[in-house]
Design a protein around this motif. Structure first.
Motif, mmCIF file in Angstrom:
data_model
loop_
_atom_site.group_PDB
_atom_site.id
_atom_site.type_symbol
_atom_site.label_atom_id
_atom_site.label_comp_id
_atom_site.label_asym_id
_atom_site.label_seq_id
_atom_site.Cartn_x
_atom_site.Cartn_y
_atom_site.Cartn_z
ATOM 1 N N LEU A 201 1.548 1.294 -17.742
ATOM 2 C CA LEU A 201 0.706 2.485 -17.899
ATOM 3 C C LEU A 201 0.064 2.894 -16.588
ATOM 4 O O LEU A 201 -0.790 3.792 -16.581
ATOM 5 N N LYS A 202 0.419 2.238 -15.491
ATOM 6 C CA LYS A 202 -0.209 2.538 -14.214
ATOM 7 C C LYS A 202 0.762 3.247 -13.288
ATOM 8 O O LYS A 202 1.952 2.928 -13.250
ATOM 9 N N SER A 203 0.229 4.234 -12.525
ATOM 10 C CA SER A 203 0.999 4.961 -11.514
ATOM 11 C C SER A 203 0.318 4.781 -10.176
ATOM 12 O O SER A 203 -0.894 5.013 -10.060
ATOM 13 N N ASN A 204 1.055 4.342 -9.143
ATOM 14 C CA ASN A 204 0.515 4.098 -7.820
ATOM 15 C C ASN A 204 1.345 4.818 -6.769
ATOM 16 O O ASN A 204 2.582 4.830 -6.832
ATOM 17 N N MET A 205 0.651 5.429 -5.813
ATOM 18 C CA MET A 205 1.336 6.070 -4.689
ATOM 19 C C MET A 205 1.869 4.984 -3.761
ATOM 20 O O MET A 205 1.198 3.974 -3.501
ATOM 21 N N LEU A 206 3.086 5.219 -3.250
ATOM 22 C CA LEU A 206 3.698 4.248 -2.357
ATOM 23 C C LEU A 206 3.176 4.450 -0.938
ATOM 24 O O LEU A 206 3.054 5.570 -0.458
ATOM 25 N N LEU A 207 2.879 3.317 -0.272
ATOM 26 C CA LEU A 207 2.411 3.373 1.108
ATOM 27 C C LEU A 207 3.561 3.222 2.095
ATOM 28 O O LEU A 207 3.435 3.618 3.263
ATOM 29 N N GLU A 208 4.651 2.621 1.645
ATOM 30 C CA GLU A 208 5.821 2.467 2.500
ATOM 31 C C GLU A 208 7.068 2.517 1.609
ATOM 32 O O GLU A 208 7.000 2.252 0.409
ATOM 33 N N PRO A 209 8.225 2.902 2.171
ATOM 34 C CA PRO A 209 9.444 3.042 1.367
ATOM 35 C C PRO A 209 9.837 1.725 0.723
ATOM 36 O O PRO A 209 9.630 0.647 1.279
ATOM 37 N N GLY B 269 15.408 13.500 -2.100
ATOM 38 C CA GLY B 269 14.714 12.332 -2.630
ATOM 39 C C GLY B 269 15.540 11.728 -3.740
ATOM 40 O O GLY B 269 16.667 12.154 -4.018
ATOM 41 N N MET B 270 14.991 10.690 -4.410
ATOM 42 C CA MET B 270 15.729 10.083 -5.516
ATOM 43 C C MET B 270 14.756 9.429 -6.476
ATOM 44 O O MET B 270 13.619 9.080 -6.118
ATOM 45 N N ALA C 11 18.046 0.519 -5.398
ATOM 46 C CA ALA C 11 19.473 0.207 -5.602
ATOM 47 C C ALA C 11 20.319 1.469 -5.499
ATOM 48 O O ALA C 11 20.020 2.471 -6.144
ATOM 49 N N GLY C 12 21.363 1.401 -4.679
ATOM 50 C CA GLY C 12 22.295 2.525 -4.561
ATOM 51 C C GLY C 12 21.753 3.704 -3.797
ATOM 52 O O GLY C 12 22.301 4.817 -3.908
ATOM 53 N N ALA C 13 20.678 3.538 -3.021
ATOM 54 C CA ALA C 13 20.075 4.662 -2.309
ATOM 55 C C ALA C 13 21.057 5.294 -1.327
ATOM 56 O O ALA C 13 21.187 6.523 -1.249
ATOM 57 N N ALA C 14 21.764 4.453 -0.565
ATOM 58 C CA ALA C 14 22.717 4.995 0.418
ATOM 59 C C ALA C 14 23.849 5.747 -0.264
ATOM 60 O O ALA C 14 24.286 6.819 0.185
ATOM 61 N N GLU C 15 24.337 5.202 -1.392
ATOM 62 C CA GLU C 15 25.429 5.871 -2.117
ATOM 63 C C GLU C 15 24.984 7.217 -2.690
ATOM 64 O O GLU C 15 25.706 8.209 -2.620
ATOM 65 N N VAL D 275 5.167 9.164 0.643
ATOM 66 C CA VAL D 275 6.297 8.245 0.573
ATOM 67 C C VAL D 275 6.939 8.299 -0.808
ATOM 68 O O VAL D 275 8.155 8.356 -0.954
ATOM 69 N N GLY D 276 6.112 8.297 -1.850
ATOM 70 C CA GLY D 276 6.624 8.347 -3.212
ATOM 71 C C GLY D 276 5.581 7.845 -4.178
ATOM 72 O O GLY D 276 4.412 7.648 -3.827
ATOM 73 N N ILE D 277 6.002 7.603 -5.417
ATOM 74 C CA ILE D 277 5.105 7.115 -6.462
ATOM 75 C C ILE D 277 5.875 6.153 -7.338
ATOM 76 O O ILE D 277 7.090 6.273 -7.519
ATOM 77 N N ARG D 278 5.139 5.169 -7.862
ATOM 78 C CA ARG D 278 5.757 4.175 -8.717
ATOM 79 C C ARG D 278 4.906 4.008 -9.962
ATOM 80 O O ARG D 278 3.689 3.905 -9.888
ATOM 81 N N ARG D 279 5.594 4.023 -11.127
ATOM 82 C CA ARG D 279 4.899 3.828 -12.394
ATOM 83 C C ARG D 279 5.497 2.607 -13.080
ATOM 84 O O ARG D 279 6.708 2.511 -13.272
ATOM 85 N N GLN D 280 4.591 1.680 -13.422
ATOM 86 C CA GLN D 280 5.009 0.462 -14.118
ATOM 87 C C GLN D 280 4.015 0.219 -15.235
ATOM 88 O O GLN D 280 2.801 0.096 -14.998
#
Length: 569
Positions: A428-436, A477-478, A440-444, A421-426
């Motif tokens: 010092l931690k990085s976590n794999m995304l389980l759902e989308p 992707g984005m 902001a602005g994804a459709a554009e 699905v993706g990955i998110r870093r906030q």
């Protein structure tokens, strides 16, 4: 004063100019030798003999200027002979003295001034002098630093050398004399030719006038030909610079009309069914009216163009009023001559017709026909290239669409199979995304493929930047960057972000392709092994058992049944 005097019989005639030049050259050489002797502090005897020789040469010049040639002819070689002999005998080294070389000059001067007999007289005197010096050195009468080196053979060898030089010089002088005779004969012949030319020049004036008028006509013809070739060059440049038929064909008709001063030029192309010749481009006002109403002619039936489109053979009507096939077009009322040429593709496929019309009768000569035929061949090539270019562009667009569709399909399948699905870093931690996530602005971004920026406002104090992840022009992707303040990213930072995300997309795609290749290879391996086991059986029951067993091993937790026949009762 300039006439030559004859010496004794068998002597050559000595021209005044030659003798004068020899005396002047001798004066210059002897004066230079005297100056060198003074500067070099040589023996006074050298100075004295150089002065005497210079004086004798000056006296020769006086005789010559007074028109008395014979004393000057005798005195010039005699003074040089006496001076050289004196220098060799008294202050010199006898037969080993370098001044012996002056004797060769003496023989040359005698031959040029006194002729053959004079040359041999001085040769005889020089040989006598050499033998005298040699005997004096051998007997001890003449003593010098090198007299002890003189042997009986020395004067003999020196005399042989002198004779050889005399004969060689005589041969050269005879050769020069023969050349002079031939030159005089050539001069007489040139004079005779000049007389003939003067007689002939009177008749040339009329011929020149006649040729001048012919040349003017030829120049007019060449200018016309130059314009025709210029037209070919301009058409070639237009073909090379323009690829679309919509822009190319009107340019060609305009160029041909301007360069050849034709009333109307039109290019017809056959339709898809080869039923009509459709006007595609024209330069004239009437032609533009025909284009507006989509003018077309029935192949093989209507007009000269239709006839050429049906037969594939060029046709010329030098007088349209007398041509039975001519089509009287109300949009072109001033036409008096017409020529239609077929346009072939790949040598035999007719693709169109080029139509040329003039307001004058008999407007087309053989040169015009040849030039226009060459232009027609170029236009045919241009049409074929333009169509090929358009077909290539269309195929390329279709390939790009298919390729992009394959990329999207492959990425969707890959992400589902990998549960990616993706990955998110906030922080010092990085976590794999389980759902989308909602970005902001994804459709554009997905629609435009451009970076989307959202500034902070009263409700949301954070700013967001969404960067598309592109793979070969397709968004797969984005990347979303969220900051707690209203940060403005510099161009360099945006370049770094874009480059990193694009490299990541390329690396992920390489991993996808590698995974698909491995899966395909594993599938082929399994199929190959099962096929080998099945092929090893020879009985039907064994083959069926092997097939269901291998299927069960590959597909766990299922019931497998194989029924032979169509299944009908």
């Amino acid at each position: 004063m300039r006439s030559a005097q004859n010496s004794q019989p068998n002597e050559i005639e000595t021209p005044f100019n030659l003798l004068r030049n020899l005396v002047v050259i001798s004066l210059i050489a002897e004066a230079a030798a005297l100056i060198a002797s003074i500067v070099g502090n040589l023996n006074k005897q050298y100075l004295t003999i150089n002065g005497y020789v210079l004086l004798a040469t000056a006296i020769s010049l006086i005789f010559l200027l007074r028109g008395v040639l014979l004393p000057a002819q005798i005195l010039l070689p005699t003074s040089l002979f006496v001076g050289a002999s004196y220098v060799i005998i008294f202050p010199g080294n006898g037969l080993h003295d370098i001044n012996l070389l002056v004797y060769a000059v003496v023989i040359s001067l005698a031959g040029l001034t006194l002729g053959e007999r004079g040359a041999f007289v001085f040769t005889f005197l020089i040989i006598l002098t050499i033998f005298g010096i040699g005997i004096a050195e051998i007997s001890g009468v003449l003593i010098s630093e090198t007299s002890s080196l003189t042997a009986l053979i020395t004067p003999i060898v020196a005399s042989i050398i002198v004779l050889t030089i005399a004969f060689i010089q005589r041969a050269l002088i005879n050769l020069l004399g023969e050349s002079a005779k031939r030159a005089r004969a050539s001069e007489r012949e040139v004079i005779e030719r000049n007389n003939e030319l003067q007689t002939f020049s009177a008749g040339l004036e009329n011929l020149v006038q006649m040729r001048t008028s012919e040349l003017e006509r030829a120049n007019q013809y060449n200018e016309r030909r130059a314009k025709q070739f210029e037209a070919i060059g301009q058409v070639s440049r237009a073909i090379n610079q323009t690829q679309g038929l919509q822009e190319l064909l009107p340019q060609i008709t305009q160029l041909i009309s301007q360069q050849f001063s034709f009333y109307h030029v039109g290019i017809f192309l056959l339709d898809a069914n080869n039923e009509y010749a459709v006007l595609a481009a024209s330069n004239s006002e009437g032609g533009r009216k025909m284009l507006a109403r989509e003018h077309k002619l029935k192949v093989g039936q209507v007009g000269i163009v239709g006839n050429v489109a049906g037969t594939g053979v060029a046709r010329i009507a030098l007088d349209t009023g007398a041509d039975a096939i001519y089509f009287n077009n109300p949009d072109l009322p001033e036409t008096r001559s017409e020529m239609a040429l077929p346009l072939f593709h790949s040598g035999d496929k007719l693709v169109g017709v080029i139509d040329v019309q003039s307001t004058a009768q008999d407007a087309f000569g053989q040169d015009d026909i040849k030039i226009l035929t060459a232009l027609a061949d170029q236009v045919s090539i241009a049409i074929a290239n333009a169509r090929l270019y358009e077909d290539t562009k269309r195929a390329l667009r279709e390939s790009e669409m298919l390729y992009r569709g394959d990329i999207q399909t492959g990425w969707d399948k890959f992400t589902r199979s990998q549960k990616l699905v993706g990955i998110r870093r906030q922080g010092l931690k990085s976590n794999m995304l389980l759902e989308p996530m909602k970005i902001a602005g994804a459709a554009e971004v997905n629609r435009s493929g451009e970076v989307y920026k959202q500034k902070a406002d009263g409700n949301d104090k954070s700013s967001q930047t969404t960067v598309p992840m592109k793979l070969r022009g397709e968004v797969v992707g984005m990347l979303n960057i969220k900051t707690d303040n209203d940060r403005v990213w510099s161009p360099d930072e945006m370049d770094i972000i874009t480059a990193i995300i694009q490299r990541a997309a390329l690396s992920i795609d390489n991993a996808r392709l590698l995974s698909e290749s491995r899966n395909a290879a594993e599938k082929e391996r399994v199929i190959g092994e099962i096929s080998a086991k099945i092929s090893a059986g020879t009985e039907i029951e064994t083959i069926l058992k092997t097939a269901v067993r291998e299927l069960g091993n590959q597909i766990g937790g299922v019931q497998i049944t194989v029924e032979m026949g169509s299944g009908d009762e």
